[in-house]
Structure formats: C-alpha cells, structure tokens
Design a protein around this motif. Sequence first.
Motif, short mmCIF file in Angstrom:
data_model
loop_
_atom_site.label_atom_id
_atom_site.label_comp_id
_atom_site.label_asym_id
_atom_site.label_seq_id
_atom_site.Cartn_x
_atom_site.Cartn_y
_atom_site.Cartn_z
N TYR A 1 -19.71 49.70 38.15
CA TYR A 1 -20.93 49.09 37.63
C TYR A 1 -21.21 49.47 36.18
O TYR A 1 -22.14 48.95 35.57
CB TYR A 1 -22.11 49.47 38.52
CG TYR A 1 -21.90 49.04 39.96
CD1 TYR A 1 -22.35 47.81 40.41
CD2 TYR A 1 -21.22 49.87 40.85
CE1 TYR A 1 -22.14 47.40 41.70
CE2 TYR A 1 -21.01 49.46 42.17
CZ TYR A 1 -21.46 48.23 42.58
OH TYR A 1 -21.24 47.83 43.88
N LYS B 1 -33.93 46.20 42.18
CA LYS B 1 -32.54 46.63 42.36
C LYS B 1 -32.32 47.25 43.74
O LYS B 1 -31.28 47.03 44.37
CB LYS B 1 -32.14 47.62 41.26
CG LYS B 1 -31.97 46.96 39.90
CD LYS B 1 -31.38 47.93 38.90
CE LYS B 1 -31.10 47.22 37.57
NZ LYS B 1 -30.46 48.12 36.59
N ALA B 2 -33.30 48.01 44.21
CA ALA B 2 -33.17 48.61 45.54
C ALA B 2 -33.11 47.54 46.61
O ALA B 2 -32.34 47.65 47.58
CB ALA B 2 -34.35 49.55 45.80
N ALA C 1 -29.71 46.06 46.63
CA ALA C 1 -28.76 46.96 47.28
C ALA C 1 -28.85 46.85 48.80
O ALA C 1 -27.84 46.79 49.50
CB ALA C 1 -29.03 48.40 46.84
N ASN D 1 -19.78 41.85 43.67
CA ASN D 1 -21.02 41.11 43.46
C ASN D 1 -21.41 40.31 44.70
O ASN D 1 -20.72 39.36 45.07
CB ASN D 1 -20.88 40.17 42.26
CG ASN D 1 -22.20 39.57 41.85
OD1 ASN D 1 -22.76 38.74 42.55
ND2 ASN D 1 -22.73 40.03 40.72
N ILE E 1 -28.27 40.82 37.80
CA ILE E 1 -28.91 42.06 38.26
C ILE E 1 -28.02 42.72 39.31
O ILE E 1 -27.75 43.93 39.27
CB ILE E 1 -30.30 41.77 38.84
CG1 ILE E 1 -31.26 41.35 37.73
CG2 ILE E 1 -30.85 43.00 39.56
CD1 ILE E 1 -32.61 40.86 38.24
N ALA E 2 -27.54 41.92 40.27
CA ALA E 2 -26.70 42.46 41.34
C ALA E 2 -25.42 43.07 40.78
O ALA E 2 -24.91 44.06 41.31
CB ALA E 2 -26.36 41.35 42.34
N ARG F 1 -25.01 44.76 38.19
CA ARG F 1 -25.25 46.06 37.58
C ARG F 1 -26.00 47.00 38.51
O ARG F 1 -26.54 48.02 38.06
CB ARG F 1 -26.04 45.88 36.27
CG ARG F 1 -25.25 45.15 35.19
CD ARG F 1 -24.02 45.94 34.79
NE ARG F 1 -23.22 45.24 33.79
CZ ARG F 1 -22.02 45.65 33.39
NH1 ARG F 1 -21.51 46.75 33.90
NH2 ARG F 1 -21.34 44.97 32.49
N THR F 2 -26.03 46.67 39.79
CA THR F 2 -26.76 47.48 40.76
C THR F 2 -25.79 48.25 41.65
O THR F 2 -25.22 47.68 42.59
CB THR F 2 -27.67 46.59 41.63
OG1 THR F 2 -28.56 45.85 40.78
CG2 THR F 2 -28.49 47.43 42.59
N ILE G 1 -24.34 50.26 44.62
CA ILE G 1 -24.75 50.29 46.03
C ILE G 1 -24.06 51.48 46.68
O ILE G 1 -22.89 51.40 47.06
CB ILE G 1 -24.40 48.98 46.74
CG1 ILE G 1 -25.00 47.79 45.96
CG2 ILE G 1 -24.90 48.99 48.17
CD1 ILE G 1 -24.49 46.45 46.43
#
Length: 293
Positions: free
Chosen positions: A291, A2-3, A6, A45, A265-266, A268-269, A271
Amino acid sequence: MKARFADAAKSLFEIQGGPRVDFTAPAGEPALAAPDSVSWRVFKNPVALFVGGVTAVILELAEPRVRTGVWEYSSFKTDPLGRLKRTGLAAMVTVYGARSTAEAMIAGVGRQHARVAGTTPDGAAYRADDVALLDWVQATASFGFLNAYHALVQPLSAADRDRFYAEAAPAARLYGALGAPTSEAEWEAQLAAMLPRLERSDIVFEFLALMRGVKVAGPLSRLQHPLIRAAVELVPGEARAVLGLGREWLPRPLELPVIRAAARIADRTPISGAPPWAACERLGLPGAWLYRR
C-alpha cells in the motif's frame, strides 16, 4: 471511512464454514507471482476484484458450454455471493499464497473440473477440463480484473498490462489453461476468435439480477448497483451487443467518479491480516508494503 473499507474488504474473503488459508506460511516461501508484480498490485483492491469478477462472469456466461457447466454445477443460482467469495479466495491463493499452497488448491480444482461434463441445451457436449474452455475462463478473469483496476483505480501502461497477462501464465498452466493469453494482443485475438461462439442468454440477466440482490458488506453496499453497471460497461462492446446489454445497463451520470474515488481510497487502505498483508509478512516485508508503493 478507511476502517469501513477494510472491514468490507475482509468480508469478501470470509466464507462461513469455508476453508481457512494461512497466507503467512510457510515463512519465506514465494508465491506464483512476485511481490513487485502487477498482479500483487491489482489483486489487493477490493473494488477492482468485485467489478472485475462480475465482468469475467458475464463473459464466461456468454459462452454456451461454459454457461451450462457453471449454471448446472455451481452454486451461483442459490448462493451467488458465496460463489464469488470462493472464486475470490481462489484468486487470492493463486496470487498471494505460498507456491505449495497454491499448487495444492489448483490441483483440487482440477479434480473437481474432471467430474463436470454434460450437454448444452442445444446438444453440444462439454467438459469442464476442456482446454479451450479453461483458456476462455482464464482469459476472462485476467481481462476483468486488469481492466477494472485500469479503469477505476489507476491507469496502467501497455507494458504493465502485458506483464499482468504474462504473470498469470504459470498459474494458468497449472489450471490446465494451456492457451490462455500472455499479452493484451493475445487477449484481443482470443476475444475475436470467440465472438462467433458467444450468444445471448436469459441466464446472463438472471445472474445480474442475483448480483443486484445479494447483500454486500460495508461502503460497497451503497455502490452495489453502480458497481454492477461499471462491470457491464467493461464488457467489450461487441460482446455487450451480442448479449443484449444496452445503455440501460451502463453507469449513470456521476457514478463512475464516485466509484473511482472509492476505489482509490481502497487502494491505499492497508487491511491487516488480509491475504496481501499476510503474504508480505510471509516474505519478510512489512504488512502494509504493497500500500506504500
């Protein structure tokens, strides 16, 4: 993971030597679209933005007057990723920026368009501020971003797809696109009316080759070619046929499931500091509010 997503997403809006926009100011000032809009959901997204942006450009370049103006007056040939980043930042300002910031930016774009005019290789005159051409550019952008999200991130209802087109109308009018579609049915009618004007061009293939060669940061770099193929697949079949984009340009087996997994994934990430986060803070919402929906 996830990092890394971001970091990659941030890089899509970081333009070396480019403008810096403060999405947290003025405090409390609304954007052209509301926080609970479909637009705010879609534009957060990065996968949908990248794929949808490429789809939109393919459709833009299919129209000879738009193609000539874009290819002769923009930096696509020399700096394709920078050009897409600037377009992406403009989209962020249009959707998430304070209304006054968005209106000022759009006015600047309009002044630039007023200076762009010429003749296509076939002798057709064009102006970048021609309403019909602005309508097509706006329509292709809405179609690309919406369908990338719908196909790769999360299916959207027919009502939400119509809402997305309608939410773009205030900004479209500011850009001068007075006849841009405000529903999916209007997009389909506009596409049908435009199809006879679309034509094959080597410039489309040159653009795709350039996009394959640019360096995208983070996890998206490993998916770069599949993402471009996903963008081609989103182009309506009738337009792909006109452009000569055959099956060799479409996603390979198993590519779409991998892209969808990355896109979700993106989605729900959060930033921190990115335009969607900063816009939420400007309106007194938690930065990660979008998110959690």
